[in-house]
Design a protein around this motif. Structure first.
Motif, PDB file in Angstrom:
ATOM      1  N   PHE A  14      29.997  47.171  47.025  1.00 18.70           N
ATOM      2  CA  PHE A  14      31.072  46.632  47.685  1.00 18.70           C
ATOM      3  C   PHE A  14      30.705  45.142  48.198  1.00 18.70           C
ATOM      4  CE2 PHE A  14      28.977  47.771  51.438  1.00 18.70           C
ATOM      5  CZ  PHE A  14      29.156  47.032  52.613  1.00 18.70           C
ATOM      6  N   LEU A  15      29.440  45.009  48.551  1.00 20.21           N
ATOM      7  CA  LEU A  15      28.935  43.819  48.952  1.00 20.21           C
ATOM      8  C   LEU A  15      28.920  42.622  47.823  1.00 20.21           C
ATOM      9  CD1 LEU A  15      25.801  44.754  51.150  1.00 20.21           C
ATOM     10  CD2 LEU A  15      27.695  43.665  51.800  1.00 20.21           C
ATOM     11  N   PHE A  16      29.202  42.882  46.719  1.00 17.00           N
ATOM     12  CA  PHE A  16      29.216  42.158  45.298  1.00 17.00           C
ATOM     13  C   PHE A  16      30.547  41.887  44.880  1.00 17.00           C
ATOM     14  CE2 PHE A  16      24.902  43.623  45.898  1.00 17.00           C
ATOM     15  CZ  PHE A  16      24.141  42.390  45.348  1.00 17.00           C
ATOM     16  N   LYS A  17      31.364  42.782  45.348  1.00 18.53           N
ATOM     17  CA  LYS A  17      32.740  43.061  44.765  1.00 18.53           C
ATOM     18  C   LYS A  17      33.638  41.883  44.631  1.00 18.53           C
ATOM     19  CE  LYS A  17      36.883  45.958  44.747  1.00 18.53           C
ATOM     20  NZ  LYS A  17      37.629  47.045  45.439  1.00 18.53           N
ATOM     21  N   TYR A  18      33.790  41.277  46.015  1.00 22.58           N
ATOM     22  CA  TYR A  18      34.530  39.969  46.304  1.00 22.58           C
ATOM     23  C   TYR A  18      33.615  38.671  45.897  1.00 22.58           C
ATOM     24  CZ  TYR A  18      37.749  43.318  48.312  1.00 22.58           C
ATOM     25  OH  TYR A  18      38.476  44.533  48.392  1.00 22.58           O
ATOM     26  N   VAL A  19      32.473  38.825  45.636  1.00 23.50           N
ATOM     27  CA  VAL A  19      31.532  37.745  45.367  1.00 23.50           C
ATOM     28  C   VAL A  19      31.776  37.289  44.061  1.00 23.50           C
ATOM     29  CG1 VAL A  19      29.112  36.739  45.197  1.00 23.50           C
ATOM     30  CG2 VAL A  19      29.880  38.027  47.200  1.00 23.50           C
ATOM     31  N   GLY A  20      31.843  38.448  43.025  1.00 23.43           N
ATOM     32  CA  GLY A  20      32.005  38.228  41.529  1.00 23.43           C
ATOM     33  C   GLY A  20      31.059  38.622  40.794  1.00 23.43           C
ATOM     34  N   ILE A  21      30.149  39.223  41.289  1.00 24.31           N
ATOM     35  CA  ILE A  21      28.862  39.835  40.503  1.00 24.31           C
ATOM     36  C   ILE A  21      28.753  41.363  40.168  1.00 24.31           C
ATOM     37  CG2 ILE A  21      26.218  40.346  40.960  1.00 24.31           C
ATOM     38  CD1 ILE A  21      26.060  37.384  42.461  1.00 24.31           C
ATOM     39  N   TYR A  22      28.865  41.632  38.953  1.00 22.75           N
ATOM     40  CA  TYR A  22      28.934  43.040  38.526  1.00 22.75           C
ATOM     41  C   TYR A  22      27.520  43.705  38.044  1.00 22.75           C
ATOM     42  CZ  TYR A  22      33.716  41.751  38.494  1.00 22.75           C
ATOM     43  OH  TYR A  22      35.024  41.136  38.678  1.00 22.75           O
ATOM     44  N   THR A  30      30.534  36.391  25.453  1.00 19.29           N
ATOM     45  CA  THR A  30      31.583  36.059  24.660  1.00 19.29           C
ATOM     46  C   THR A  30      32.671  35.557  25.654  1.00 19.29           C
ATOM     47  OG1 THR A  30      32.568  38.444  25.148  1.00 19.29           O
ATOM     48  CG2 THR A  30      31.316  37.912  23.271  1.00 19.29           C
ATOM     49  N   ALA A  31      33.541  34.863  25.128  1.00 17.21           N
ATOM     50  CA  ALA A  31      34.503  34.045  26.102  1.00 17.21           C
ATOM     51  C   ALA A  31      35.501  35.153  26.849  1.00 17.21           C
ATOM     52  CB  ALA A  31      35.678  33.205  25.238  1.00 17.21           C
ATOM     53  N   GLU A  32      35.775  36.078  26.446  1.00 15.15           N
ATOM     54  CA  GLU A  32      36.304  37.194  26.965  1.00 15.15           C
ATOM     55  C   GLU A  32      35.497  37.954  28.178  1.00 15.15           C
ATOM     56  OE1 GLU A  32      38.516  41.761  26.278  1.00 15.15           O
ATOM     57  OE2 GLU A  32      37.609  40.549  24.593  1.00 15.15           O
ATOM     58  N   HIS A  33      34.477  38.259  28.057  1.00 16.03           N
ATOM     59  CA  HIS A  33      33.647  38.681  28.935  1.00 16.03           C
ATOM     60  C   HIS A  33      33.269  37.683  30.040  1.00 16.03           C
ATOM     61  CE1 HIS A  33      31.719  42.854  28.191  1.00 16.03           C
ATOM     62  NE2 HIS A  33      33.010  42.712  27.271  1.00 16.03           N
ATOM     63  N   ILE A  34      33.092  36.315  29.765  1.00 13.75           N
ATOM     64  CA  ILE A  34      32.604  35.335  30.761  1.00 13.75           C
ATOM     65  C   ILE A  34      33.613  35.128  31.606  1.00 13.75           C
ATOM     66  CG2 ILE A  34      32.055  32.965  31.062  1.00 13.75           C
ATOM     67  CD1 ILE A  34      30.232  33.312  28.527  1.00 13.75           C
ATOM     68  N   ILE A  35      34.970  34.909  31.198  1.00 13.60           N
ATOM     69  CA  ILE A  35      36.311  34.376  31.849  1.00 13.60           C
ATOM     70  C   ILE A  35      36.703  35.778  32.617  1.00 13.60           C
ATOM     71  CG2 ILE A  35      38.923  34.527  31.681  1.00 13.60           C
ATOM     72  CD1 ILE A  35      38.117  32.785  29.085  1.00 13.60           C
ATOM     73  N   LYS A  36      36.227  37.061  32.409  1.00 13.34           N
ATOM     74  CA  LYS A  36      36.859  38.207  32.888  1.00 13.34           C
ATOM     75  C   LYS A  36      35.780  38.756  34.056  1.00 13.34           C
ATOM     76  CE  LYS A  36      38.035  43.345  32.310  1.00 13.34           C
ATOM     77  NZ  LYS A  36      37.995  44.189  31.118  1.00 13.34           N
ATOM     78  N   PHE A  37      34.178  38.526  33.796  1.00 13.31           N
ATOM     79  CA  PHE A  37      33.435  38.951  34.621  1.00 13.31           C
ATOM     80  C   PHE A  37      32.637  37.793  35.498  1.00 13.31           C
ATOM     81  CE2 PHE A  37      33.575  42.312  31.551  1.00 13.31           C
ATOM     82  CZ  PHE A  37      34.113  43.455  32.365  1.00 13.31           C
ATOM     83  N   ARG A  38      32.832  36.660  35.080  1.00 17.41           N
ATOM     84  CA  ARG A  38      32.124  35.350  35.769  1.00 17.41           C
ATOM     85  C   ARG A  38      33.182  34.360  36.436  1.00 17.41           C
ATOM     86  NH1 ARG A  38      27.569  37.657  36.073  1.00 17.41           N
ATOM     87  NH2 ARG A  38      25.963  37.455  34.452  1.00 17.41           N
ATOM     88  N   SER A  39      34.420  34.737  36.184  1.00 14.49           N
ATOM     89  CA  SER A  39      35.375  33.425  36.811  1.00 14.49           C
ATOM     90  C   SER A  39      35.468  33.612  38.339  1.00 14.49           C
ATOM     91  CB  SER A  39      36.793  33.833  36.123  1.00 14.49           C
ATOM     92  OG  SER A  39      37.123  35.329  36.522  1.00 14.49           O
ATOM     93  N   ILE A  43      34.651  30.429  40.797  1.00 13.27           N
ATOM     94  CA  ILE A  43      35.446  30.140  41.811  1.00 13.27           C
ATOM     95  C   ILE A  43      34.835  30.109  43.065  1.00 13.27           C
ATOM     96  CG2 ILE A  43      37.684  30.726  43.079  1.00 13.27           C
ATOM     97  CD1 ILE A  43      38.924  31.841  40.303  1.00 13.27           C
ATOM     98  N   ASN A  44      34.319  31.288  43.740  1.00 10.50           N
ATOM     99  CA  ASN A  44      33.399  31.363  44.875  1.00 10.50           C
ATOM    100  C   ASN A  44      32.295  30.237  45.123  1.00 10.50           C
ATOM    101  OD1 ASN A  44      35.040  33.398  46.103  1.00 10.50           O
ATOM    102  ND2 ASN A  44      34.062  35.152  44.933  1.00 10.50           N
ATOM    103  N   PHE A  45      31.801  30.200  43.993  1.00  7.25           N
ATOM    104  CA  PHE A  45      30.554  29.420  43.809  1.00  7.25           C
ATOM    105  C   PHE A  45      30.957  27.862  44.178  1.00  7.25           C
ATOM    106  CE2 PHE A  45      27.555  26.330  41.838  1.00  7.25           C
ATOM    107  CZ  PHE A  45      26.423  26.565  42.229  1.00  7.25           C
ATOM    108  N   LEU A  46      32.151  27.170  43.508  1.00  6.50           N
ATOM    109  CA  LEU A  46      32.756  26.072  43.754  1.00  6.50           C
ATOM    110  C   LEU A  46      33.376  26.084  45.256  1.00  6.50           C
ATOM    111  CD1 LEU A  46      34.377  25.526  40.150  1.00  6.50           C
ATOM    112  CD2 LEU A  46      32.221  24.581  41.240  1.00  6.50           C
ATOM    113  N   TRP A  47      33.941  27.142  45.571  1.00  6.52           N
ATOM    114  CA  TRP A  47      34.464  27.051  46.770  1.00  6.52           C
ATOM    115  C   TRP A  47      33.561  26.855  48.064  1.00  6.52           C
ATOM    116  CZ3 TRP A  47      39.670  29.218  48.356  1.00  6.52           C
ATOM    117  CH2 TRP A  47      39.928  29.412  49.602  1.00  6.52           C
TER     118      TRP A  47
END
Length: 401
Positions: A14-22, A30-39, A43-47
């Motif tokens: 749960f500590l990683f859930k809202y950070v965006g790390i799986y 692949t573009a699909e995986h990067i957008i789905k699992f890294r976006s 966003i949080n990194f830029l924030w």
């Protein structure tokens, strides 16, 4: 049957859930995986880092325009912790493949051991689980307290000021340069929420990567202790069979090598972030301690006191678990000595002696080979922090005079 790792991993996911790390998901290039699992992570990194850049600008401007030592030291620890959070999470993201390999190694080791009928082994595993749960709960309490205090202190200050003067003076948790006036009521609510979420991200990223480190170390130390138990009982009191012994001893030697390899893998993931952690911890502890003693406002003082507790606990546990790895790996040598080697012939005893000598060289984690991660390193960090603190107090005295 998984003994420890999977159960412990679930408790920190749960500590990683809202950070965006799986942690436990294979992410393809692949573009699909990067957008789905890294976006979400991007966003949080830029924030977070828009605030980091703005904090650095504030420090530079403050130094150039003669801000007081207390004002400068107010923001520097926060900026340093933000940078530490960045480096810790990036070490997981860039070492994604190594993290998956470490998980596989730990699971394979645990699944290949049966403890159902072993009372001693069950106790080893249960003790490891209990201590790890206690550590994670303690971290959760301190992080929650720190988040609440930093988030609520400005509101309390505003309430007290309104009660005293009848006017509302807008205050933010952190001193940051913006391209607009953040104290304008049109922007203030957004800026406030932005800073609070940034605080949450920092605390979650640091505690999340640390809890994964503690979980991995606990699993490895448990494996070393289970190995010690098996080594101590490898030579029976009666009916010794050398052929059976050779087969069992070979399995134990392979297990020993596998555990040492998992330490090397953990080292490769965390070693660079640990170096930055070591270098900055003395500054964090020193500056945070200085703020606790120098700030006049009770709300902000309590905020930095919780910050100080978190910083001390964070670096202590890092060194404690590194020390635990070293100690448990070296105790394999003692297990060899306690294995009734004196009841077997010289040829068998020689096999035991070779492993005993190897175990005397500890498996260890390092801060990028700069220093070993153990309790001695923690005492050095505290000593350095105290020296810096004494220097800051000396610098503050003439200013107040």
């Amino acid at each position: 049957m998984s003994l420890l790792f999977d159960e412990s991993l679930k408790s920190i996911e749960f500590l990683f859930k809202y950070v965006g790390i799986y942690l436990d998901r294979t992410i393809l290039n692949t573009a699909e995986h990067i957008i789905k699992f890294r976006s979400l992570y991007v966003i949080n990194f830029l924030w977070l880092n828009t605030d980091v850049i703005a904090e650095i600008l504030w420090i530079i401007q403050g130094a150039l325009h003669g801000k007081s030592l207390i004002e400068l030291t107010y923001i520097v620890p926060c900026t340093t912790l933000c940078m530490l959070a960045n480096i810790k999470t990036l070490s997981l993201v860039f070492n994604d493949v190594k993290v998956k390999q470490l998980f596989e190694q730990l699971r394979n080791m645990e699944n290949n051991i049966n403890i159902d009928d072993e009372v001693v082994k069950k106790k080893i595993v249960v003790d490891g689980k209990k201590f790890l749960r206690a550590v994670i709960k303690a971290l959760r309490v301190i992080n929650t307290l720190t988040l609440i205090l930093f988030s609520v202190s400005p509101l309390l200050f505003m309430g007290l000021e309104y009660k005293k003067s009848g006017q509302i003076e807008l205050v933010l948790p952190f001193l940051i340069v913006y391209p607009f006036n953040p104290y304008d009521i049109k922007y203030w609510p957004f800026v406030y929420v932005h800073q609070v979420w940034g605080t949450y991200l920092v605390l979650t990223q640091v505690s999340g990567t640390d809890c994964l480190f503690y979980t991995s170390c606990t699993s490895i130390c448990t494996q070393f202790r289970l190995l010690q138990n098996d080594i101590e009982t490898i030579i029976p009191e009666r009916n010794f069979d050398e052929i059976v012994f050779r087969e069992e001893f070979k399995k134990l030697a392979v297990r020993h090598d596998g555990i040492m390899q998992s330490v090397i893998q953990l080292e490769s993931i965390y070693t660079k972030s640990t170096l930055f952690n070591f270098v900055t911890s003395s500054f964090l502890i020193c500056l945070t301690g200085f703020n606790v003693t120098a700030l006049g406002d009770i709300g902000f003082m309590l905020s930095f006191f919780s910050f100080l507790l978190m910083s001390l606990m964070q670096i202590y546990l890092l060194c404690f678990y590194g020390d635990m790895i070293m100690t448990s790996s070296m105790e394999v040598s003692n297990a060899m000595y306690n294995s009734k080697w004196y009841t077997v012939n010289a040829k068998v005893a020689k096999h035991l002696y070779v492993v005993q000598m190897r175990a005397q060289k500890p498996s260890k984690l390092t801060a990028y080979s700069y220093a070993d991660v153990n309790l001695k390193a923690f005492t050095k960090i505290l000593s350095t922090a105290w020296s810096y603190f004494a220097l800051l107090k000396t610098m503050e005295s003439p200013t107040r005079a």
